[in-house]
Write a protein that holds these residues in place. Structure first.
Motif, PDB file in Angstrom:
ATOM      1  N   ALA A 112      80.242   2.113 -36.565  1.00 38.56           N
ATOM      2  CA  ALA A 112      81.140   2.193 -35.515  1.00 38.56           C
ATOM      3  C   ALA A 112      82.038   0.927 -35.784  1.00 38.56           C
ATOM      4  CB  ALA A 112      80.420   1.839 -34.358  1.00 38.56           C
ATOM      5  N   ALA A 113      83.045   0.809 -34.799  1.00 39.63           N
ATOM      6  CA  ALA A 113      84.017  -0.510 -35.052  1.00 39.63           C
ATOM      7  C   ALA A 113      83.261  -1.685 -34.791  1.00 39.63           C
ATOM      8  CB  ALA A 113      85.100  -0.141 -33.975  1.00 39.63           C
ATOM      9  N   PRO A 114      83.802  -2.756 -35.341  1.00 40.47           N
ATOM     10  CA  PRO A 114      83.153  -4.201 -35.245  1.00 40.47           C
ATOM     11  C   PRO A 114      82.972  -4.626 -33.949  1.00 40.47           C
ATOM     12  CG  PRO A 114      85.251  -4.225 -37.015  1.00 40.47           C
ATOM     13  CD  PRO A 114      85.136  -2.859 -36.303  1.00 40.47           C
ATOM     14  N   THR A 116      80.524  -3.930 -31.993  1.00 34.80           N
ATOM     15  CA  THR A 116      80.032  -2.706 -31.015  1.00 34.80           C
ATOM     16  C   THR A 116      78.405  -2.490 -31.448  1.00 34.80           C
ATOM     17  OG1 THR A 116      80.569  -1.096 -32.686  1.00 34.80           O
ATOM     18  CG2 THR A 116      82.396  -1.742 -31.073  1.00 34.80           C
ATOM     19  N   GLU A 143      81.344   6.866 -37.295  1.00 36.53           N
ATOM     20  CA  GLU A 143      82.248   5.988 -38.161  1.00 36.53           C
ATOM     21  C   GLU A 143      83.586   5.648 -37.295  1.00 36.53           C
ATOM     22  OE1 GLU A 143      83.752   3.856 -41.059  1.00 36.53           O
ATOM     23  OE2 GLU A 143      81.885   5.126 -41.185  1.00 36.53           O
ATOM     24  N   GLY A 144      83.756   4.315 -37.281  1.00 36.17           N
ATOM     25  CA  GLY A 144      85.010   3.872 -36.410  1.00 36.17           C
ATOM     26  C   GLY A 144      85.048   4.138 -35.043  1.00 36.17           C
ATOM     27  N   GLU A 146      85.091   3.308 -31.239  1.00 35.98           N
ATOM     28  CA  GLU A 146      85.363   2.145 -30.555  1.00 35.98           C
ATOM     29  C   GLU A 146      84.368   2.006 -29.170  1.00 35.98           C
ATOM     30  OE1 GLU A 146      87.231  -0.248 -31.237  1.00 35.98           O
ATOM     31  OE2 GLU A 146      88.528   0.716 -32.804  1.00 35.98           O
ATOM     32  N   GLN A 177      80.361  -2.895 -26.127  1.00 39.00           N
ATOM     33  CA  GLN A 177      80.782  -3.918 -26.852  1.00 39.00           C
ATOM     34  C   GLN A 177      79.690  -4.841 -27.033  1.00 39.00           C
ATOM     35  OE1 GLN A 177      84.330  -4.615 -27.408  1.00 39.00           O
ATOM     36  NE2 GLN A 177      83.229  -6.276 -28.625  1.00 39.00           N
TER      37      GLN A 177
END
Length: 224
Positions: A112-114, A116, A143-144, A146, A177
């Motif tokens: 996943a996104a940084p 997270t 993948e990716g 948010e 987050q």
């Protein structure tokens, strides 16, 4: 797809814990085969071959029971909690072409996104699948993704011929987050304060406090 392996099996006439222990000492696995209106058939399976065939859930076996062939689905595999050897297997009679309802594990792939945090709420999903086409697992790509993204059961891609039984609105994957160490400590302190928990003074804090008191006392002594 589900494992399929032909295994020889023997009928057994002894039952109970003592008989089961004797079967396992002979490197065999006690099992019972039932379903489709047939009377239960108590069997013993070769230990090593059974272990290989049952490495994955929902294994489909072709059993050769003293010249008779039976197709069976491994419904319940009981393992020793420490040594992990197979203690007993429940097998359900199945027919070629029929569909069965089974639980299939969810596997995540990608990153996943940084900053997270990815959590899995449903690690397995219940599906209906042809007996010869049971998926080994269901892949979900993160993948990716948010923070704030959610993957529901109805959004998981299924192989052809497989249908979802689990509620389509069930949450499978949640991306949130990631909290910093400071934020975690602040939340913990707030929760402890609300619960009336007082933190014990650390050695460093105690030393600093003690040092301050000494300095104050020395100053008062000089004034006198």
């Amino acid at each position: 797809m589900a494992d399929q392996l032909k295994l020889p099996a023997e009928k057994r006439t002894e039952f109970g814990k003592g008989a089961a222990r004797r079967i396992r000492r002979a490197d065999k696995v006690p099992a019972v085969l039932y379903g489709h209106g047939t009377p239960p058939l108590h069997l013993s399976l070769p230990g090593h071959e059974a272990m290989l065939a049952l490495r994955h859930s929902n294994a489909v076996l072709t059993l050769d029971v003293e010249g008779e062939t039976h197709m069976a689905l491994a419904k319940d595999v009981q393992r020793d909690p420490i040594k992990r050897f197979i203690e007993h297997v429940d097998l359900v009679v199945v027919r070629a072409g029929e569909k069965v309802t089974v639980e299939v594990g969810v596997h995540l792939e990608g990153e996943a996104a940084p900053e997270t945090l990815v959590t899995t709420d449903h690690s397995v999903l219940e599906v209906e699948a042809p007996i010869t086409s049971i998926p080994e697992w269901l892949m979900v790509s993160v993948e990716g993704l948010e923070a704030g993204t959610q993957v529901l059961a109805g959004e998981v891609e299924l192989p052809e011929g497989v249908t979802l039984v689990t509620d389509p609105e069930a949450l499978v994957v949640n991306v949130s987050q990631q909290l910093s160490a400071e934020a975690v400590e602040a939340e913990l302190a707030e929760a402890e304060a609300e619960a009336g928990i007082e933190q014990e003074e650390s050695d460093d804090e105690a030393a600093e406090g003690g040092s301050g008191e000494t300095e104050g006392e020395d100053a008062e002594a000089k004034d006198e």
